[in-house]
Structure formats: structure tokens, C-alpha cells
Design a protein around this motif. Structure first.
Motif: not given
Length: 121
Positions: A96-115
Motif C-alpha cells: 500500500f502507499s503511504f506519504p513516504g513511499g510504499r510498504r507491506f506488513h508480514f508475519a515471519e514463521p515465528g509469528g512476529s510482524e515486520l514491514a
């Protein structure tokens, strides 16, 4: 020995993981991070722009629960998203777009969310 250039700077970050083996394999495959194990419940990482570690936990770091979000940079956002999926990551928010660029969020296989973010198109 002190490091005056690092005084009061974020120096290290730790994330919970519900599965350290899968977490390490995921970040090594997708982002090229390397790991040093310190017993069965902790692994330090390097090669991420900042050092840190993952600790064995029944918890997950998720923004929905008020957790801090770590955001990585990619010059090729779509390729990184594909690599995350292929390595077993779960896409929580597609690109998705945001004012500074584009990004996505994901959960790694251990469960924690990063972008992952990139510059605007």
C-alpha cells in the motif's frame, strides 16, 4: 571501551519467536541475515543494518497488540514480497502507499510482524 558515536542511539533489538528454527531459516533465506545461537532459546542476528536477536517465546510481536513495528527497506518491493511468501511468511497487509513511499506488513514463521518499505513509484 565506549562508543561515543553510539551514545543514546538504538543499538540492538530483540523479537519474540514461537519457532526459532523457522525464524532463522526465513531471515537467512529472504534477507541474508546470519545467526549465532546462544543456547536453545536465543539466537543473535547480524547483517540486518542493526544487530539484534530472537528469543523463544509463546508471544508474538504484533502491531494489533501495541508492539513496535520494525521496518526494513527494499529497492525491489514486489520481489521482496514474493520472497517473503515463498519462504513461509504471511502477508498481513499487501503493498500500500503511504506519504513516504510504499510498504507491506508480514508475519515471519515465528509469528512476529515486520514491514518492508520502498520509495514511491
Amino acid at each position: 571501551m565506549s562508543h561515543p558515536a553510539h551514545h543514546h542511539k538504538i543499538n540492538y533489538v530483540e523479537f519474540p519467536s514461537q519457532d526459532l528454527v523457522k525464524t532463522k531459516a526465513f531471515f537467512a533465506q529472504v534477507f541474508g541475515w546470519t545467526f549465532t545461537d546462544y543456547g536453545p532459546e536465543y539466537a543473535a542476528f547480524s547483517g540486518a543494518g542493526m544487530d539484534g536477536g530472537f528469543y523463544q517465546s509463546s508471544y508474538q510481536s504484533r502491531t494489533a497488540n501495541g508492539a513496535t513495528l520494525a521496518v526494513l527497506y527494499s529497492a525491489e518491493l514486489e520481489k521482496t514480497l514474493t520472497a517473503v511468501e515463498q519462504a513461509g511468511g504471511e502477508i498481513l497487509q499487501p503493498i500500500f502507499s503511504f506519504p513516504g513511499g510504499r510498504r507491506f506488513h508480514f508475519a515471519e514463521p515465528g509469528g512476529s510482524e515486520l514491514a518492508v518499505w520502498s520509495d514511491p513509484v
